[in-house]
Design a protein around this motif. Sequence first.
Motif, mmCIF file in Angstrom:
data_model
loop_
_atom_site.group_PDB
_atom_site.id
_atom_site.type_symbol
_atom_site.label_atom_id
_atom_site.label_comp_id
_atom_site.label_asym_id
_atom_site.label_seq_id
_atom_site.Cartn_x
_atom_site.Cartn_y
_atom_site.Cartn_z
ATOM 1 N N MET A 245 -3.520 1.151 3.660
ATOM 2 C CA MET A 245 -3.156 2.449 4.245
ATOM 3 C C MET A 245 -1.993 2.289 5.212
ATOM 4 O O MET A 245 -1.053 3.085 5.206
ATOM 5 C CB MET A 245 -4.353 3.067 4.991
ATOM 6 C CG MET A 245 -5.455 3.589 4.121
ATOM 7 S SD MET A 245 -4.951 4.976 3.111
ATOM 8 C CE MET A 245 -4.899 4.204 1.513
ATOM 9 N N LYS A 246 -2.043 1.253 6.040
ATOM 10 C CA LYS A 246 -0.973 1.023 7.006
ATOM 11 C C LYS A 246 0.348 0.781 6.286
ATOM 12 O O LYS A 246 1.392 1.321 6.682
ATOM 13 C CB LYS A 246 -1.332 -0.166 7.908
ATOM 14 C CG LYS A 246 -0.410 -0.354 9.077
ATOM 15 C CD LYS A 246 -0.929 -1.418 10.020
ATOM 16 C CE LYS A 246 0.003 -1.542 11.209
ATOM 17 N NZ LYS A 246 -0.508 -2.458 12.211
ATOM 18 N N SER A 247 0.322 -0.004 5.211
ATOM 19 C CA SER A 247 1.533 -0.274 4.426
ATOM 20 C C SER A 247 2.042 0.993 3.758
ATOM 21 O O SER A 247 3.246 1.259 3.744
ATOM 22 C CB SER A 247 1.253 -1.335 3.360
ATOM 23 O OG SER A 247 0.871 -2.533 3.954
ATOM 24 N N LEU A 248 1.135 1.779 3.200
ATOM 25 C CA LEU A 248 1.504 3.037 2.553
ATOM 26 C C LEU A 248 2.163 3.984 3.554
ATOM 27 O O LEU A 248 3.208 4.570 3.275
ATOM 28 C CB LEU A 248 0.270 3.695 1.931
ATOM 29 C CG LEU A 248 0.467 5.077 1.323
ATOM 30 C CD1 LEU A 248 1.313 4.992 0.053
ATOM 31 C CD2 LEU A 248 -0.889 5.708 1.014
ATOM 32 N N GLU B 94 -3.763 8.154 12.793
ATOM 33 C CA GLU B 94 -4.013 6.717 12.731
ATOM 34 C C GLU B 94 -3.464 6.176 11.410
ATOM 35 O O GLU B 94 -3.812 6.661 10.349
ATOM 36 C CB GLU B 94 -5.521 6.449 12.852
ATOM 37 C CG GLU B 94 -5.940 5.027 12.611
ATOM 38 C CD GLU B 94 -5.279 4.026 13.544
ATOM 39 O OE1 GLU B 94 -4.669 3.076 13.027
ATOM 40 O OE2 GLU B 94 -5.378 4.195 14.766
ATOM 41 N N THR B 95 -2.599 5.187 11.483
ATOM 42 C CA THR B 95 -1.946 4.681 10.273
ATOM 43 C C THR B 95 -2.864 3.837 9.399
ATOM 44 O O THR B 95 -2.558 3.608 8.236
ATOM 45 C CB THR B 95 -0.697 3.837 10.628
ATOM 46 O OG1 THR B 95 -1.109 2.713 11.400
ATOM 47 C CG2 THR B 95 0.327 4.681 11.367
ATOM 48 N N ARG B 96 -3.987 3.380 9.947
ATOM 49 C CA ARG B 96 -4.884 2.511 9.185
ATOM 50 C C ARG B 96 -5.926 3.285 8.382
ATOM 51 O O ARG B 96 -6.744 2.679 7.697
ATOM 52 C CB ARG B 96 -5.591 1.534 10.137
ATOM 53 C CG ARG B 96 -4.609 0.560 10.782
ATOM 54 C CD ARG B 96 -5.248 -0.231 11.880
ATOM 55 N NE ARG B 96 -5.426 0.629 13.057
ATOM 56 C CZ ARG B 96 -5.901 0.203 14.218
ATOM 57 N NH1 ARG B 96 -6.253 -1.053 14.372
ATOM 58 N NH2 ARG B 96 -6.016 1.034 15.232
ATOM 59 N N LEU B 97 -5.910 4.618 8.491
ATOM 60 C CA LEU B 97 -6.894 5.434 7.791
ATOM 61 C C LEU B 97 -6.205 6.429 6.868
ATOM 62 O O LEU B 97 -5.051 6.804 7.105
ATOM 63 C CB LEU B 97 -7.757 6.193 8.803
ATOM 64 C CG LEU B 97 -8.659 5.348 9.688
ATOM 65 C CD1 LEU B 97 -9.370 6.229 10.700
ATOM 66 C CD2 LEU B 97 -9.666 4.564 8.858
ATOM 67 N N PRO B 98 -6.899 6.879 5.842
ATOM 68 C CA PRO B 98 -6.309 7.892 4.954
ATOM 69 C C PRO B 98 -6.016 9.180 5.715
ATOM 70 O O PRO B 98 -6.748 9.557 6.621
ATOM 71 C CB PRO B 98 -7.406 8.136 3.911
ATOM 72 C CG PRO B 98 -8.434 7.098 4.106
ATOM 73 C CD PRO B 98 -8.250 6.497 5.451
#
Length: 167
Positions: A151-154, A4-8
């Motif tokens: 997190m998504k941007s990273l 999941e791209t929104r989580l670490p």
Amino acid sequence: MHGETRLPRNTKEGLLFLLIVSIISVNTIAPLIVGLELGFSKEIYLDTLKILPFMWVIVVLLVRLVAGPIVRKVLPKFTGQTDGFNARVLLNIILNVTVLSISMSVIGTWVGTGHVSLEPVRNFLHIWPRNFGIAFWIELLVAQPIARLAMKSLHARQDRKAQSVNA
């Protein structure tokens, strides 16, 4: 929710996520609660700023040592394989905010007043629901979305970098 791209995705990202959420939360929740208790004024706000570093350390320690372990143990008992991302995030926020708001309703009063007393325990049923509500909505609408966007941007930046290396 693996991938999941929104989580670490690792410990370093987890610490960044925690930093973002905790800094936003401490800098908004504590001043709001103090303002509701003592009134909103420049002097009260400036006094609140003096205790925020202590509150931040306490919150981070509580998240890592108390709330995190409890939530990791309880969350799987309430979630199923078919539960989506938003349902899991919402339950995670509810559980974390519950543990932290219970703890901080007492500890925060002690830090804010500069002494340990039974007052926050005696007034717990009066102060906790308000503190929970403030913390819940700030986490749900401000702190968590900003941290997930980071997190998504990273992850998008990491993916672009990996693609350019492979190309």
